[in-house]
Design a protein around this motif. Structure first.
Motif, short mmCIF file in Angstrom:
data_model
loop_
_atom_site.label_atom_id
_atom_site.label_comp_id
_atom_site.label_asym_id
_atom_site.label_seq_id
_atom_site.Cartn_x
_atom_site.Cartn_y
_atom_site.Cartn_z
N PRO A 158 0.81 -1.23 0.00
CA PRO A 158 0.00 0.00 0.00
C PRO A 158 0.84 1.27 0.00
O PRO A 158 0.42 2.30 -0.56
CB PRO A 158 -0.83 -0.12 1.28
N LEU A 159 2.04 1.22 0.59
CA LEU A 159 2.91 2.39 0.58
C LEU A 159 3.38 2.70 -0.85
O LEU A 159 3.42 3.86 -1.26
CB LEU A 159 4.12 2.16 1.49
N VAL A 197 1.77 1.79 -3.60
CA VAL A 197 0.59 2.23 -4.35
C VAL A 197 0.31 3.71 -4.09
O VAL A 197 0.04 4.49 -5.01
CB VAL A 197 -0.62 1.38 -3.97
N ASP A 198 0.41 4.12 -2.82
CA ASP A 198 0.15 5.52 -2.48
C ASP A 198 1.22 6.44 -3.07
O ASP A 198 0.92 7.55 -3.50
CB ASP A 198 0.11 5.68 -0.97
N ARG A 206 0.38 6.91 -6.61
CA ARG A 206 -0.80 7.78 -6.72
C ARG A 206 -0.46 9.24 -6.51
O ARG A 206 -1.12 10.13 -7.07
CB ARG A 206 -1.84 7.33 -5.69
N SER A 221 -3.09 9.37 5.15
CA SER A 221 -2.56 8.38 6.10
C SER A 221 -3.02 6.95 5.86
O SER A 221 -2.59 6.05 6.58
CB SER A 221 -2.95 8.79 7.53
N TRP A 222 -3.87 6.72 4.87
CA TRP A 222 -4.44 5.38 4.72
C TRP A 222 -3.37 4.32 4.48
O TRP A 222 -3.45 3.21 5.03
CB TRP A 222 -5.47 5.36 3.58
N ALA A 223 -2.36 4.66 3.68
CA ALA A 223 -1.33 3.66 3.37
C ALA A 223 -0.54 3.28 4.62
O ALA A 223 -0.28 2.09 4.87
CB ALA A 223 -0.39 4.20 2.29
N VAL A 226 -2.73 1.10 6.91
CA VAL A 226 -2.82 -0.28 6.44
C VAL A 226 -1.53 -1.03 6.73
O VAL A 226 -1.55 -2.18 7.19
CB VAL A 226 -3.15 -0.33 4.93
N ALA A 227 -0.38 -0.37 6.48
CA ALA A 227 0.90 -1.02 6.74
C ALA A 227 1.06 -1.37 8.21
O ALA A 227 1.48 -2.49 8.56
CB ALA A 227 2.04 -0.09 6.29
N TYR A 243 9.81 4.21 7.53
CA TYR A 243 9.68 2.99 6.73
C TYR A 243 11.02 2.26 6.62
O TYR A 243 11.08 1.02 6.71
CB TYR A 243 9.16 3.33 5.33
#
Length: 294
Positions: A62-63, A65-66, A69, A105-107, A110-111, A271
């Protein structure tokens, strides 16, 4: 040099290139952040994924993907826009701040959730106490910001302009029944990110680098919190309490985005430390169990 350390170094170099581009508002290479996270994933695989093997990779997806994006636009490609404050009514968009906070903050959420699911366990009491103490400033800052703006929203300045005179008087304020829920919703995603359960868990299992990375993610909640509150777009004079907003460090011509760059430093460092702590020599257990003797 072994392949895994080289990949980690290249990931760090790409992260620095991304931060410099953010600082000067002119990307050195638009895909630097994506490359950094992709190299971090490659490093995790090369260094040896801890059991369960899916966890670190699933957390990084997800990181990446974000990052794809939110690839920076080409210099000069941005559109000029207007933000309109103070319409004739007192309606407040209750979900604007929440939507902005979740988008930012969604990514990370999720992480963190994936890693918590994979490495859940019982933390030591002293680590839980330390996590609670560390989380207190974030929760306190959110409470102060919400209370400050809620009080200031009770009255607003109304301007009356004649030919040569500008008169400012206190007028009817925004309905606090709208303001307070909007602010509370706005701070929920950053507060969720600031939960240091992951740091306490990892610290209790001997993963100190990963615990440090999780703690940095909690620090990341502070600028996200101010950005979410700003997205509510209330024309009130409560900005003095915004210590982590984009203008908290005065922008200059040479460095137009210092606070945004600092936020990127904290995020990418978190990260890097998380993955290095979980997959490198710092982890408590080997990625592959040792064969039984005999």
């Amino acid at each position: 040099m072994r392949r895994a350390p080289l990949l980690l170094i290249l990931a760090a170099v790409s992260a620095v290139a991304h931060v410099v581009g953010v600082l000067v508002a002119a990307p050195l290479w638009r895909g630097a952040e994506v490359l950094s996270l992709a190299l971090l994933l490659a490093y995790a695989v090369a260094a040896g994924l801890p059991a369960p093997r899916w966890a670190v990779s699933a957390a990084l997806v997800p990181l990446i993907v974000d990052a794809v994006r939110t690839i920076p636009a080409e210099p000069g490609a941005g559109d000029v826009g207007w933000t309109v404050y103070g319409s004739g009514d007192s309606a407040v968009d209750r979900t604007a701040g929440f939507d902005a906070a979740l988008a930012g903050s969604w990514a990370a959420l999720v992480a963190v959730a994936v890693l918590l699911l994979a490495y859940r366990g019982r933390g030591r009491r002293r680590h839980l106490i330390a996590a609670s103490v560390a989380a207190a400033p974030v929760v306190g800052y959110a409470a102060v910001r919400v209370a400050d703006i809620a009080v200031a929203a009770g009255t607003r300045v109304v301007e009356t302009r004649t030919r040569n005179t500008l008169t400012r008087v206190d007028g009817p304020g925004y309905d606090q029944a709208d303001v307070v829920p909007a602010l509370v919703l706005a701070v929920l995603p950053p507060l969720a990110l600031a939960a240091l359960a992951l740091a306490a868990l990892l610290a209790g299992r001997g993963r100190r680098l990963a615990a440090t990375g999780a703690a940095l993610l909690a620090v990341l909640a502070l600028p996200l919190l101010d950005a979410a509150i700003e997205a509510v777009r209330l024309p009130v004079s409560a900005d003095g309490a915004a210590l982590f907003a984009w203008y908290a460090i005065t922008p200059t011509t040479a460095m137009p985005q210092p606070m945004t760059a600092l936020t990127a430093v904290v995020e990418l460092a978190a990260y890097l430390l998380l993955v290095a702590g979980l997959t490198g020599a710092d982890r408590a257990a080997p990625a592959v169990p040792a064969p039984a003797a005999g």
